[in-house]
Design an enzyme around this catalytic site. Structure first.
Site, PDB file in Angstrom:
ATOM      1  N   ARG A   3      57.622   5.591 113.267  1.00 58.49           N
ATOM      2  CA  ARG A   3      58.761   5.983 112.435  1.00 58.49           C
ATOM      3  C   ARG A   3      60.024   5.241 112.829  1.00 58.49           C
ATOM      4  NH1 ARG A   3      61.383  12.033 111.506  1.00 58.49           N
ATOM      5  NH2 ARG A   3      61.484  12.039 113.775  1.00 58.49           N
ATOM      6  N   VAL A  65      64.842  11.063 106.620  1.00 59.79           N
ATOM      7  CA  VAL A  65      63.447  10.781 106.960  1.00 59.79           C
ATOM      8  C   VAL A  65      62.828  12.112 107.361  1.00 59.79           C
ATOM      9  CG1 VAL A  65      61.878   9.400 108.351  1.00 59.79           C
ATOM     10  CG2 VAL A  65      64.144   8.512 107.779  1.00 59.79           C
ATOM     11  N   SER A  66      61.795  12.522 106.675  1.00 61.40           N
ATOM     12  CA  SER A  66      61.200  13.838 106.910  1.00 61.40           C
ATOM     13  C   SER A  66      60.551  13.926 108.284  1.00 61.40           C
ATOM     14  CB  SER A  66      60.152  14.135 105.840  1.00 61.40           C
ATOM     15  OG  SER A  66      60.720  14.177 104.564  1.00 61.40           O
ATOM     16  N   MET A  67      60.378  15.154 108.762  1.00 62.54           N
ATOM     17  CA  MET A  67      59.697  15.355 110.041  1.00 62.54           C
ATOM     18  C   MET A  67      58.242  14.910 109.909  1.00 62.54           C
ATOM     19  SD  MET A  67      60.082  19.492 109.876  1.00 62.54           S
ATOM     20  CE  MET A  67      59.490  19.785 111.529  1.00 62.54           C
TER      21      MET A  67
END
Length: 359
Positions: A3, A65-67
């Site tokens: 990520r 940005v999603s988990m």
């Protein structure tokens, strides 16, 4: 796929306990920055539609940005297979599109982002790591007809209505996975819709509670002065309620099962709650007129005064929804579903043939 590849040097991880964001700057403390990048937390990468500057958090988070756990769960729901083509709505950082392109190939992934600067930055990050899906700048609610049909469609923004254009651009039997919710609060539920074999409808159940940034054209803002131009209580009528803050779940709407039912049964209504000591000020605002309702729910008190104004009796609607929910064995979110047809969304419980008694 790391990520961290898709995160800017200055970002704002969200603390789940304190419900606040704080800056993480790679140039100042790279170890802390990488620790945040690896943590299972959502990270804001843009505030105020790009008008924010500086290290302090802005007013409204507008790209994130999603988990990782949510990304993994939604991709599992999407169930992509080799050879399939995917449309993603909400490119954001580009991480999700990168994961899909790595799995399926560049030519099998189209991603749409409304913000030109965000789209450009995502494209650059993707290309830097050898990934070249089609990145389109445009309104994701329109889909991207030029690349249709799609076997899978996934949205990474919160929606208050699923566009029928997505159904039209999906193959019969295709899947649409999106965070969907009502105006009642910020909570969404991941909905997994299957397109019918004739391609005219899509239907599926609600599942995981999540909270996503809302698609820009479906954001809702309430300005109390418009509802109470002469101040409180204005021309309100009064009544009483025996409902409590705990029973309604006004402070824990993501995880209280009634909150989902309330949003479904009392449509076009926003709830706001603010605790001070043992009391919770609770407000309801209609989004289709200037009706409102308010009360103070105090812990341990069996009856509270309710104020209501406007053609909609919003507290009466909420109380009626709570009675229905109680009489129907307190259904949780996974008993509700959604069917999208031309010009209409139908909410149902247990089966598509059992629509909810909406106002």
């Amino acid at each position: 796929m790391d990520r961290a590849w898709f995160l800017p040097d200055l970002m704002w991880p969200y603390d789940m306990d304190s419900r606040t964001s704080r800056a993480a700057d790679r140039s100042v403390d790279p170890a802390a920055w990488y620790g945040c990048a690896d943590a299972d937390v959502p990270i804001t990468v843009q505030w105020d539609d790009g008008d924010h500057h500086g290290a302090s958090p802005g007013r409204v988070p507008t790209s994130s940005v999603s988990m990782p756990s949510v990304v993994a769960s939604m991709l599992a729901d999407l169930d992509v297979r080799p050879g399939q083509k995917v449309l993603e709505i909400g490119t954001g950082s580009g991480w999700n599109a990168g994961l899909l392109a790595h799995r399926l190939g560049d030519d099998r992934v189209v991603t749409v982002e409304v913000d030109k600067a965000v789209a450009g930055a995502a494209r650059a990050r993707l290309n830097r790591h050898g990934l070249h899906p089609t990145v389109v700048t445009g309104d994701g609610l329109l889909g991207f007809a030029a690349g249709a049909p799609y076997d899978r469609i996934i949205a990474t923004v919160g929606l208050r209505r699923i566009p029928y254009s997505w159904v039209e651009q999906a193959v019969p039997g295709g899947l649409i996975v999106a965070p969907w919710g009502t105006a009642f609060g910020n909570t969404d539920h991941v909905v997994r819709l299957t397109v019918s074999e004739d391609g005219r409808a899509a239907s599926g159940r609600l599942s995981t509670p999540v909270e996503f940034m809302k698609v820009r054209s479906q954001r809702r803002q309430v300005h109390q002065a418009a509802y109470l131009p002469d101040g409180f209580p204005g021309n309100a009528t009064t009544g009483t309620t025996t409902l409590s803050a705990a029973g309604l779940g006004v402070e824990n709407r993501m995880h209280h099962p009634f909150s989902t039912a309330a949003g479904l049964l009392v449509p076009d209504c926003v709830l706001m709650a603010d605790r001070r000591g043992k009391s919770v000020s609770t407000w309801l605002y209609s989004l289709n007129d200037l009706s409102w309702a308010a009360t103070v729910l105090t812990d341990g008190t069996t009856e509270s005064t309710v104020y209501q104004s406007g053609p909609r009796r919003l507290w009466a609607e909420l109380a009626s929804a709570h009675r229905w929910w109680t009489e129907n064995e307190r259904p949780g979110p996974n008993r509700f579903g959604l069917t999208v047809t031309p010009g209409e969304e139908t909410i149902w419980m247990d089966t598509p043939g059992n629509p909810l008694p909406r106002r």
